[in-house]
Scaffold this active site. Structure first.
Site, mmCIF file in Angstrom:
data_model
loop_
_atom_site.group_PDB
_atom_site.id
_atom_site.type_symbol
_atom_site.label_atom_id
_atom_site.label_comp_id
_atom_site.label_asym_id
_atom_site.label_seq_id
_atom_site.Cartn_x
_atom_site.Cartn_y
_atom_site.Cartn_z
ATOM 1 N N CYS A 40 1.029 -1.576 0.229
ATOM 2 C CA CYS A 40 0.017 0.089 -0.106
ATOM 3 C C CYS A 40 0.479 1.348 0.007
ATOM 4 O O CYS A 40 -0.140 2.536 -0.003
ATOM 5 C CB CYS A 40 -1.113 -0.016 1.371
ATOM 6 S SG CYS A 40 -0.240 0.439 2.557
ATOM 7 N N ASP A 42 2.417 2.270 2.245
ATOM 8 C CA ASP A 42 2.858 3.518 3.505
ATOM 9 C C ASP A 42 4.194 3.441 4.321
ATOM 10 O O ASP A 42 4.876 2.502 4.086
ATOM 11 C CB ASP A 42 1.450 3.246 4.466
ATOM 12 C CG ASP A 42 0.320 3.342 4.557
ATOM 13 O OD1 ASP A 42 0.193 4.037 3.524
ATOM 14 O OD2 ASP A 42 -0.305 3.276 5.048
ATOM 15 N N CYS A 117 -2.170 -1.737 8.470
ATOM 16 C CA CYS A 117 -1.758 -0.386 9.211
ATOM 17 C C CYS A 117 -1.642 -0.511 10.524
ATOM 18 O O CYS A 117 -0.252 0.174 11.030
ATOM 19 C CB CYS A 117 -3.117 0.943 8.765
ATOM 20 S SG CYS A 117 -3.045 0.991 7.141
#
Lengths: 154, 384
Positions: A40, A42, A117
């Site tokens: 993703c 991040d 996350c």
């Protein structure tokens, strides 16, 4: 101000996202942990300021200050913020035990596709702690009395 | 709290005039257009009038328009309907050419058709999102059935040169289908001049109701229906017609004006110009009249689009990422990848899409907030 993303995120996520705690760079950090999720994209960076304090007569390393920097989505930012609040003031031993599901719980849940996350947050903290410990070992090589330090801990 | 809706590429507010036009078809003129009695005939007349409006808007004949439930169904009907009609007829035509920047409903239909024996070719696009015409020409074989291309791209706003592609397809004897969900009423569509064989249209992107769309099928082209039934819409789209929705759809087409396009274009260019003054920003997609008049797609280096959108939302501004970490999927946008953005760059992207209702004052407010938000997130970011 209300936030309409509430259909996707919990109130706690929105709260941390909008007013992230302990955000920014730490110039004089004792340790830094950086992790990235290639899927993703991040990136999380956690800075630690570590000092010693006596707990029940024993001297222990504890997180005196913590800061984060995050390139990520709302969930990643909220995870970073809540994580710093959860471990600030804790001993390294305690911080090491922090699990990602505790972060999720503290945030009042995360959407399934954002669960990763929280893993990223826990990993960044672990990396920072590892970084601190490896620095200690290096200091040992540089004349730091590691054995005494360990004995003291016992 | 303010409510500034800048996500009109997702869907639009239904025009109140459209709602007023639709209302009688719920409680007064509620007939089934297939019924022979007065109430039914009233519905039938409304259906015919609406069909005429849609047909006229793209220079087609009335009976070349099939009403459907929207863009997704029309795209499915076009591709699957053509493929299976040819399979049934025993022709050798099993090759479909499309592009790397299609809407999921086209790409996923193609993926599924591949399992049913279709050969699929996905054409590349350049950095502005324009289809590689040479590659397209070279990809056409004697087995090619149809070329299917998105007219105005939903993410980056690039408008393809369908006239040129239409000419190529007609010369080579292959069908040409366009997905015009975003471009309809925003840029001219003329099925004769542009040599179009199938055109997907929908209502809810143009201030009409959701759940209504249409497929133009040029006279003489054989397709088979997705659902079999009582013979509605020339037996190509069976099921009682959504008369109120269709009436609303036609009204939304009638209301669309060149003044709206001018209004949106002006605001679009102003917004793009002002956003690009923020350092480290980049416009994705084409410029000027080759771009949808309501589309803005910008990459903000070192911060994520989803987070920008989250802050904008807290100030009452609705935007979209059209990229990874969107609400449904973590996959990076295939469109942004196709124009050459890395996963990281694609995640920094924000899409703002305007409508005829957007005002200059709303844009100024959005710019003011956007600047603050970008600054805050950049302070937060570990990437500098």
């Amino acid at each position: 101000m209300e936030n309409r993303c509430e259909s996707l995120y919990s109130k706690e996520v929105i709260k941390h996202f909008k007013n992230p705690k302990n955000m920014g760079e730490m110039k004089d950090a004792d340790a830094v942990g950086k992790v990235g999720n290639p899927r993703c994209g991040d990136i999380l960076r956690v800075f630690l300021k570590i000092e010693k304090k006596k707990i029940n007569g024993k001297e222990k390393d504890y997180i005196k200050d913590i800061k984060f920097q995050t390139f990520g989505c709302m969930a990643a930012i909220a995870v970073s913020s809540v994580l710093t609040e959860m471990v600030k003031g804790k001993t390294i031993e305690e911080a090491k035990k922090l699990k990602n599901n505790e972060i999720v719980k503290k945030l009042g849940g995360l959407p399934a596709i954002k669960y990763h996350c929280s893993l990223l947050g826990a990993e960044a903290l672990n990396e920072a702690i590892k970084n601190y410990e490896s620095r200690l070992l290096k200091k040992d090589g540089d004349g730091f009395d590691w054995t005494t330090s360990l004995k003291k801990k016992k | 709290m303010r409510n500034i809706y800048l996500d009109n590429a997702a869907t639009t507010k239904v025009d109140e005039k459209v709602v007023r036009e639709m209302l009688p078809y719920f409680t007064e003129k509620y007939g089934n257009a297939s019924s022979q009695h007065l109430v039914g005939q009233e519905a039938k007349r409304a259906l015919q009038e609406s069909r005429h409006v849609i047909a006229k808007s793209i220079n087609a004949k009335d009976d070349e328009i099939i009403f459907t439930s929207g863009g997704t169904e029309s795209n499915n009907l076009a591709l699957k309907g053509l493929f299976f009609a040819n399979k049934e007829a025993g022709t050798e035509k099993n090759h479909i050419i499309t592009t790397k920047i299609e809407h999921d409903c086209v790409l996923n239909s193609c993926k599924w058709l591949e399992k049913q024996g279709a050969k699929i070719t996905c054409i590349d696009v350049n950095s502005e999102g324009f289809v590689n015409i040479n590659q397209l020409k070279q990809s056409i074989t004697p087995n090619t059935l149809v070329v299917s291309i998105i007219h105005g791209n939903n993410e980056i706003g690039t408008i393809q040169d369908i006239e040129e592609i239409g000419k190529i397809c007609r010369e080579k004897g292959v069908y040409f289908h366009i997905d015009a969900c975003q471009s309809y009423t925003k840029t001219p569509i003329n099925v004769k001049k542009q040599n179009l064989d199938l055109v997907t249209l929908n209502s809810h992107k143009i201030h009409g109701p959701k759940g209504v769309g249409a497929l133009y099928i040029r006279e003489g082209i054989k397709i088979i229906p997705l659902a079999h039934g009582g013979g509605h819409e020339k037996a190509l789209r069976n099921g009682t017609e959504n008369v109120s929705g269709i009436v609303g759809f036609a009204k939304s087409v009638n209301l669309a004006s060149s003044g709206d396009i001018k209004h949106m274009t002006k605001l679009r260019d102003y917004l793009i110009e002002e956003i690009l003054k923020i350092p480290n920003t980049k416009l994705n997609g084409a410029k000027g009249d080759k771009r949808l008049c309501n589309n803005i797609n910008i990459s903000f280096n070192n911060i994520e689009g989803e987070a920008i959108g989250g802050y904008l939302d807290s100030y009452g501004i609705c935007s979209s990422t059209g990229s990874a970490c969107s609400s449904h999927t973590l996959e990076t946008s295939h469109v942004l990848k196709a124009i050459g953005l890395s996963n990281l760059q694609a995640n920094t992207t924000l899409r703002l899409s305007l409508s005829k209702y957007t005002t200059k004052e709303e844009i100024d407010y959005t710019l003011e907030i956007l600047k603050k938000v970008v600054e805050k997130l950049r302070r937060m970011s570990p990437i500098k």
